[in-house]
Design a protein around this motif. Structure first.
Motif, mmCIF file in Angstrom:
data_model
loop_
_atom_site.group_PDB
_atom_site.id
_atom_site.type_symbol
_atom_site.label_atom_id
_atom_site.label_comp_id
_atom_site.label_asym_id
_atom_site.label_seq_id
_atom_site.Cartn_x
_atom_site.Cartn_y
_atom_site.Cartn_z
ATOM 1 N N ARG A 1 -9.152 6.479 -6.321
ATOM 2 C CA ARG A 1 -8.632 5.357 -5.530
ATOM 3 C C ARG A 1 -9.593 4.176 -5.576
ATOM 4 N NH1 ARG A 1 -7.569 9.402 -1.722
ATOM 5 N NH2 ARG A 1 -9.137 8.572 -0.279
ATOM 6 N N GLU A 2 -10.895 4.460 -5.528
ATOM 7 C CA GLU A 2 -11.889 3.399 -5.601
ATOM 8 C C GLU A 2 -11.835 2.708 -6.957
ATOM 9 O OE1 GLU A 2 -14.900 0.722 -4.953
ATOM 10 O OE2 GLU A 2 -13.759 1.910 -3.513
ATOM 11 N N ALA B 1 -3.583 0.242 -3.241
ATOM 12 C CA ALA B 1 -3.061 -1.119 -3.189
ATOM 13 C C ALA B 1 -2.367 -1.455 -4.506
ATOM 14 C CB ALA B 1 -4.182 -2.112 -2.923
ATOM 15 N N SER C 1 0.847 -1.191 0.000
ATOM 16 C CA SER C 1 0.000 0.000 0.000
ATOM 17 C C SER C 1 0.882 1.240 0.000
ATOM 18 C CB SER C 1 -0.920 -0.003 1.222
ATOM 19 O OG SER C 1 -1.724 1.170 1.250
ATOM 20 N N SER D 1 -8.933 0.415 -7.150
ATOM 21 C CA SER D 1 -9.082 -0.795 -6.328
ATOM 22 C C SER D 1 -9.828 -1.895 -7.077
ATOM 23 C CB SER D 1 -9.812 -0.466 -5.019
ATOM 24 O OG SER D 1 -11.189 -0.189 -5.260
#
Length: 223
Positions: free
Chosen positions: A54-55, A11, A6, A58
């Motif tokens: 960021r979502e 990630a 991370s 992911s």
């Protein structure tokens, strides 16, 4: 080292180039579209302030570090791993695979200059790759439907997107289930032939971005 790392709350797969390439080959023989992204320092800095980005990241199938500073930010000091990222070993392996198997590829870029440089690079270094088409995509004119139709009409194996964040993530997310390809490879501006950092101004911007990145990493470690 296959676990995820991370960096600034993003990630990233901690794969070696060999492991990442093995996963990619598997993707090339499966459906539906699998999305791979090479992240850079500027992308992570942008994502730090954008939770939606960021979502989106992911949800990607594989996220790989595109600059050694990202590994260093995760506390990885193994010389071999840092060298692999610095020398873009994974990308060279993937391009050789596309070349050897005469794969059909569609390129997405943002400018005519990038298109010419990218096309020249692949033709001179990996002539076995069949470049079936190319399209410009920008924040102002994404042209999703036209690009999707062009990609699907060419029956490609791989889409290579040399696009900035968040354009590439938004396009991939919006069209993943519409694109008839095996792999989407988002490389951003990390490829030397698409980077326009030759001017003094761009070198300065790149230097400051990396400097702010290191500062953020140090700040997070203290917290």
């Amino acid at each position: 080292m296959n676990e995820k790392i991370s960096v600034l709350d993003v990630a990233i797969n901690g794969y070696t180039a060999k492991k990442a390439m093995k996963e990619t080959v598997d993707y090339m023989h499966t459906e539906p579209l699998n999305i791979i992204e090479m992240v850079t320092v500027d992308t992570l800095m942008y994502a730090k302030e954008e939770p939606e980005l960021r979502e989106s990241m992911s949800q990607l199938d594989m996220v790989l570090p595109g600059e050694k500073e990202i590994l260093e930010g995760a506390g990885i000091t193994d010389r071999r791993r840092l060298q692999e990222v610095e020398e873009q070993t994974y990308l060279r392996m993937f391009f050789r695979y596309l070349h050897k198997n005469h794969c059909r590829v569609f390129l997405l870029v943002e400018t005519d200059e990038e298109a010419q440089a990218f096309y020249k690079f692949l033709n001179e270094s990996y002539a076995g790759i069949q470049i079936t088409g190319m399209a410009k995509v920008s924040a102002e004119d994404k042209g999703d439907e036209l690009v999707v139709n062009a990609v699907n009409g060419d029956e490609v194996d791989c889409v290579i997107a040399a696009l900035s964040a968040p354009i590439r993530e938004e396009f991939a997310e919006n069209n993943k289930h519409l694109l008839n390809a095996r792999v989407w490879l988002g490389v951003g501006k990390m490829l030397k032939m698409t980077r326009q950092d030759g001017s003094r101004k761009m070198r300065f911007v790149r230097f400051m971005t990396h400097r702010f990145f290191k500062r953020e990493i140090q700040k997070n470690r203290k917290e």
